[in-house]
Each structure stands twice: as C-alpha cells, then as structure tokens.
Scaffold this active site. Structure first.
Site, mmCIF file in Angstrom:
data_model
loop_
_atom_site.group_PDB
_atom_site.id
_atom_site.type_symbol
_atom_site.label_atom_id
_atom_site.label_comp_id
_atom_site.label_asym_id
_atom_site.label_seq_id
_atom_site.Cartn_x
_atom_site.Cartn_y
_atom_site.Cartn_z
ATOM 1 N N ASP B 171 32.337 -12.510 23.998
ATOM 2 C CA ASP B 171 33.708 -11.813 23.445
ATOM 3 C C ASP B 171 33.741 -10.623 24.880
ATOM 4 O O ASP B 171 32.773 -9.662 24.293
ATOM 5 C CB ASP B 171 32.909 -10.613 22.254
ATOM 6 C CG ASP B 171 33.598 -11.479 20.944
ATOM 7 O OD1 ASP B 171 32.589 -13.074 20.987
ATOM 8 O OD2 ASP B 171 33.101 -11.078 19.708
ATOM 9 N N LYS B 234 40.834 -9.960 19.968
ATOM 10 C CA LYS B 234 39.959 -9.548 18.997
ATOM 11 C C LYS B 234 40.649 -8.411 18.829
ATOM 12 O O LYS B 234 41.061 -7.067 20.033
ATOM 13 C CB LYS B 234 38.667 -9.369 19.399
ATOM 14 C CG LYS B 234 37.442 -8.543 18.703
ATOM 15 C CD LYS B 234 35.886 -9.022 19.105
ATOM 16 C CE LYS B 234 34.572 -8.535 18.574
ATOM 17 N NZ LYS B 234 33.724 -8.934 18.626
ATOM 18 N N LYS B 270 40.615 -12.359 15.400
ATOM 19 C CA LYS B 270 39.340 -11.485 15.411
ATOM 20 C C LYS B 270 39.809 -10.477 14.782
ATOM 21 O O LYS B 270 39.921 -9.319 15.870
ATOM 22 C CB LYS B 270 38.061 -11.978 15.595
ATOM 23 C CG LYS B 270 36.864 -11.315 15.587
ATOM 24 C CD LYS B 270 35.395 -11.826 16.672
ATOM 25 C CE LYS B 270 34.106 -10.875 15.830
ATOM 26 N NZ LYS B 270 33.272 -11.727 17.059
#
Lengths: 290, 334
Positions: B171, B234, B270
């Site tokens: 991430d 995300k 996400k």
C-alpha cells in the site's frame, strides 16, 4: 366563545439526552381513565431500544466515574425540577383517575423518594462495602460497583411514583438505565424525562421509551449489552419470558415481590437494598506490609 | 441560430468539447512526457460534486435484509484488510491480529477469514510468519507512509524490502505535495517505479483524498494512478480526516469504470479509514455493485481498510442468526 384551538404537546421519547420520535414514526393514543384520548405518544420499537442501549452504554463509564456526591447533587436537582412542576405532574397523574389530593400526594412522595436516594449516593458504599477480617497480613476490602446498563420495566401504575421508586436506586450507584415506561399511563414518564433533561443529568444516563412493551421487553432481556433488568412492571407471564431470555447473557432479573406493593409506604418501598440489587461486589486483597 | 450576432447551439460546442479518448494499454504509450500526462489528465471530465453526493445518499437508503444481508456481511468479512498502523505496534500484537484475521470468530467456523493483514514494513516478517499457510495475505504500507515525503530511493528501498520479506500487497502513498504542485509526471514515475520494485506484489496506491482538495483532483489522481500501473486505488491512509466517504469513493469507482472502458484493465478499490460499522460497509457494497457490477464484488477487486469494522460485522452476523442484540464484550478486541 373564542375559536382558539388548543396547542397539544407531542409526547416523544427520551434517548441520549434528546427527544426523538420513534424511528418507525408511529404513535399510539394515551387515554385518560374515561377512555378519552389525551395525547398521542411515540410508539417505540426494538430499533429505538437498540439505540437507547447504545446511548446508555456510552454514557455509563463517565456517569460511574463521577463522585457519589456529584451523582447525589444531580438526582437532588431532578427532585427540584419535579417540585417546580408539581402541578403539571399532579395533573398528569390525575388522568389515570386518581383523586386530586391523592395525585398531589403521589407527586410529593416521588420528590421525597428522589431526595432520599440522592442522599444515598455517597453513603451506600459504606453500608454495602466492608473491610473483611482475614487470617493473614492482608487488607481484604469489598466494594460495590455499578452493574452497568440496567433495563427498567416500570410498573404500569402508579406511573410516576412506581417509575421513580425503581429508577432512582438504579442510577444512584452509577448504572445507566433504559426504561420501558408505563404503557397504559405514559404521560407522567414523558414529563419526568423533560424534568431530567433540565436537571444536569448527562445525556444517556436515563433513556425513556414509551410504546408497546411486549414488542420491546424480549429484546431488552436478550440484549447481551444490558447487564440487568428491574422487572417490577412485568406480570407473571412476562417475567417468565424475561428470565428465559436473560439467561443467555447471565443477566440478573429482579422481579416484584409477592402481593400488592405499598408504593406510598417509605418503610417498604424504598431501601438501600434496592441500590445493592444492581451493584457487583469487588473484593481486593492488599498486603499489609511487615 | 444566432444570438447577438454570434452562432449558438449545441453542434459547434460539442465539436469543440474535449474527446474523452483514453490511450489504450499500455495506457500512455511508450514514452511518457509531461505533455502526454497533461493531455491525458485534461481529458478527464470534471466531477459533479452535488450529483455525486446525492447519488451516494440515494444509494445508502437501500435496505438490505435477511439472506442478502448475511451474504453481504460474509462478503465484507472476506474483503477486510485488518489494519494496525500505530507506532506502538509490537510483534505480539501482530501475532494476535494474525490469528484474528485467520479466524475472526474462534467460536464459529463458518465465519470466513479476512483478506489480508495490513501492517508497517517493520512488522512484515512477523505477519508473514504468523499467517503462513492461513490463506490470509500480508499487506504492507510503504513509501514513507503516511506522508510520502521522502526521496524516491528511500521509498523504493522500503517497498522492495517489504516485498522481499514476503508482503503480498504494497500500500503505497502518492506524493500529494508533488501532485498539488502540478508535478504529475513525478507522481506517475514514482508509482510506476514502486510497482516495478515490489513486483510481483499487488500494488495499492493511496491517494489520500482528504488532502487533494476536491473531487476533480480525486478523479484526476485516480486516473493517473491507474495509468501508472496501480492494481488497487485506495482512498486514505486513515491518518487524515476526512478519510473514506461514500461520495469520494463513488468518484473513484466512476474513474475505475472509465479506465476499464478505455483500457480494458480492471482496477480494484479500497476505501479505508472511518468505516467502522456493518451498516456503512453494506452501503459501500451497494454502491460498488451499482457502479461497477457484480464482477467487482470480490476480495480481489474490493477491500475495506479497517480495524474496528470486523467486530461490528461479526456482531451483526450473530444478531441476524440468533435474533438477540450483541455486546462487544463477547468479541476479541485484537
């Protein structure tokens, strides 16, 4: 004849210090003893109950963390507020068909009961707690702590005195309460909520739901985040159901005693044991040193 | 048709309007220059903010009950990236959370495992060891999370290290400073380089929408990240407020839809931060299904970044099954 139309009050729920309508939007008619509609009262559902329990849970730690002295002050303040509106309360109580003088007496007894329990706020620990004698170099101390979130199924009648007599001992020790008010005579409970909201009582400490109790009581009893039930307002059938539903969470259910309850009698209707019923005893061993 | 001597009407206007023709895969062609990026981002249409908010609000009124609710809750558990990103994280806490991710409810074998455990790079080895053979992935934040304010070499080394220690997913945060200063090429190159450095790990790109200043920028940043090779986009780090919201997620979902239509590459999403209740989670799933369709209703294309959501999902599942309201006292905290 003036053509004025009276302004009727909307009787709402008391949850988290606010006065919301039921999430269902439903109401039911509150009748006086002659069967005439005096008001339409919010009909709470199990979702309102869920919200009320959440509010009570959120409010509980800080309510219990206050000093007993402070909790006593606040409960005394509720008594002041009820005294201030004694005439309004008496009028509400009369709707149930109670004679004027008797209604006034019920209101004053309710106020006195609040004051009596307020006084216990910083004293019940001394009576219920103990320094236990043990055979060793230890202090062995037992102290009562509030149970947590307590559901109060208020007596159907007397609506005001019954509710006050069961609610005050629950909150005085630091519990928070979710009340299922008298279904038949809901008006005094709602007016009491209004007195509480102006009495420095933190939001969520007392939550009062009006509406069909048969729809809410089973969910209150089976709710795992409710730690105890005061079921003075439950009849025999309801009580059996409550105890069964409460078993899954090992929840204490305090039912009414046998026979008629003399609510006006201070010797039987008020007691420090009513406070003790919703406390848990914590015992601490502490070395005395050599 | 004329007005005050000038021609008006739709035909000449629409002829001048920028055509939303996006380059096909490889998205931006062989040589990426500031000019290429600029023209690519200029083709991104602006966002109707009020429309996005209203659409999100309208979708969140949908009622999901009984079997559908149970199915949604089960799916949401499988989509959870159980997250702990705190300075005080210890190997012991990682082991605890790993067992929580693998068996969210130890008393109920029908509850599926979570998708992944998301940790700081330092704790990746512990997470990998604790989750070996469980089927739960290990995700690591990287590239100087949460600020992203570090030289590229440092970021690459961090991401590559986490991947080499066994992280299945990286991430990364984008350099919001560069993006806001207009240096989109730098952002693009960093994403591409990190993707290269941590291959074959799945690359999730954190846009930190709370710092981008508006939905137009969120959409542009989404398109940029996807063009640079993001496998997931995300919303947030969870360290900045506002974090994930329904409208901002909708904007990103629409960007994914546009990108898929143009390039044929399906990118996941996400939302992270601020999603703590099952009710919110179900709303996200409704919006996902309405915007991108059933093909995205899978943990390989949608994740929740959350720490407290998982317990609320478990409580809701038990409430639906048992018919009694639950208490957090009966569920493990970590």
């Amino acid at each position: 004849m003036s053509g004025r139309i009276g302004v009727r009050k909307t009787y709402k729920l008391y949850v988290d210090g606010d006065f919301p309508r039921s999430e269902s939007g439903r109401t039911y008619p509150a009748l006086d003893h002659r069967g005439e509609v005096i008001a339409r009262v919010a009909a709470a559902t199990r979702k309102d109950l869920r919200g009320a329990v959440r509010a009570a849970r959120r409010a509980q730690p800080s309510w219990a963390a206050r000093t007993g002295y402070n909790r006593g002050q606040i409960i005394y303040r509720i008594a002041e507020m009820v005294e201030d509106r004694a005439a309004v309360f008496a009028a509400q109580v009369r709707m149930a068909g109670v004679a004027a003088a008797k209604a006034r007496r019920e209101v004053f007894r309710s106020i006195d009961r609040l004051v009596w329990y307020a006084g216990w706020a910083d004293k019940y620990q001394q009576v219920i707690g103990n320094l236990n004698p043990v055979a060793g170099p230890f202090f062995n101390i037992s102290v009562p702590e509030p149970t947590g979130v307590v559901g109060v199924i208020a007596p159907e009648a007397p609506a005001l005195l019954g509710l006050v007599s069961r609610l005050a001992p629950v909150i005085v020790s630091g519990n928070t309460a979710v009340v299922l008010a008298s279904e038949r005579w809901p008006a005094p409970s709602v007016v009491l909520a209004e007195a509480m909201a102006t009495a420095d009582l933190p939001g969520g400490v007392v939550n009062i739901l009006t509406g069909p109790r048969s729809g809410m009581a089973p969910y209150l009893a089976s709710h795992l985040d409710v730690n105890g039930i005061d079921a003075y307002g439950a009849d025999e059938d309801m009580l059996a159901g409550l105890e069964e539903a409460a078993a899954a969470g090992v929840k204490r259910v305090v039912g009414p005693p046998e026979g008629r309850i003399a609510w006006m009698d201070d010797r039987t209707a008020q007691s420090p044991y009513a406070i003790a019923a919703f406390t848990e005893i914590k015992t601490v061993w502490h070395p005395k040193g050599l | 048709m004329t007005f005050l001597g000038l021609p008006i009407g739709l035909a000449p206007m629409s002829a001048k309007a920028p055509a939303t023709v996006l380059p096909t895969s490889p998205v931006l062609g062989p040589s990426v220059t500031p000019k290429v990026i600029e023209s690519y981002l200029r083709a991104v249409p602006p966002v109707d903010e009020v429309g996005a908010a209203e659409r999100a609000a309208a979708l969140s009124t949908r009622s999901v009950k009984r079997e559908s609710k149970l199915a949604a809750l089960d799916l949401a558990v499988r989509m959870c990236d159980l997250t702990t990103l705190e300075g005080r994280d210890t190997p012991g806490k990682i082991v605890q959370l790993a067992s929580k991710a693998a068996r969210p409810d130890p008393t109920d074998p029908t509850i599926p495992p979570a998708a992944a455990l998301c940790v700081y790079p330092n704790l990746v080895p512990h997470a990998v060891r604790a989750l070996a053979g469980s089927g739960v992935g290990v995700a690591s934040v990287a590239t100087y999370f949460p600020s992203g304010q570090a030289p590229l070499e440092v970021k690459l080394a961090e991401a590559a290290w986490a991947a080499s220690e066994g992280a299945d997913e990286i991430d990364m945060v984008i350099d919001r400073g560069a993006f806001l200063a207009g240096d989109c090429l730098k952002v693009y190159e960093e994403i591409a380089a990190v993707g290269e450095a941590c291959r074959p790990a799945c690359l999730k790109v954190i846009l930190e929408t709370g710092e981008l200043g508006g939905f137009d920028n969120v959409r542009r940043a989404s398109m940029l990240a996807m063009a640079a090779g993001a496998d997931f986009i995300k919303t947030s780090t969870g360290k900045v407020s506002p974090a994930a919201t329904l409208p901002v997620t909708l904007v990103m979902l629409e960007a994914i839809r546009d990108f898929y239509a143009a390039s044929g590459r399906a990118v996941g999403i996400k939302p992270a931060g601020g999603i703590s209740t099952a009710k919110q989670a179900v709303r996200y799933l409704v919006m996902l299904s309405e915007t991108l369709g059933a093909a995205w209703l899978t943990p390989s294309r949608f994740r929740f970044g959350a720490s407290s959501l998982l317990n609320d999902l478990l409580m809701q599942i038990r409430w639906v099954r048992e018919g009694r309201y639950q208490s957090p006292d009966y569920f493990t905290e970590d």
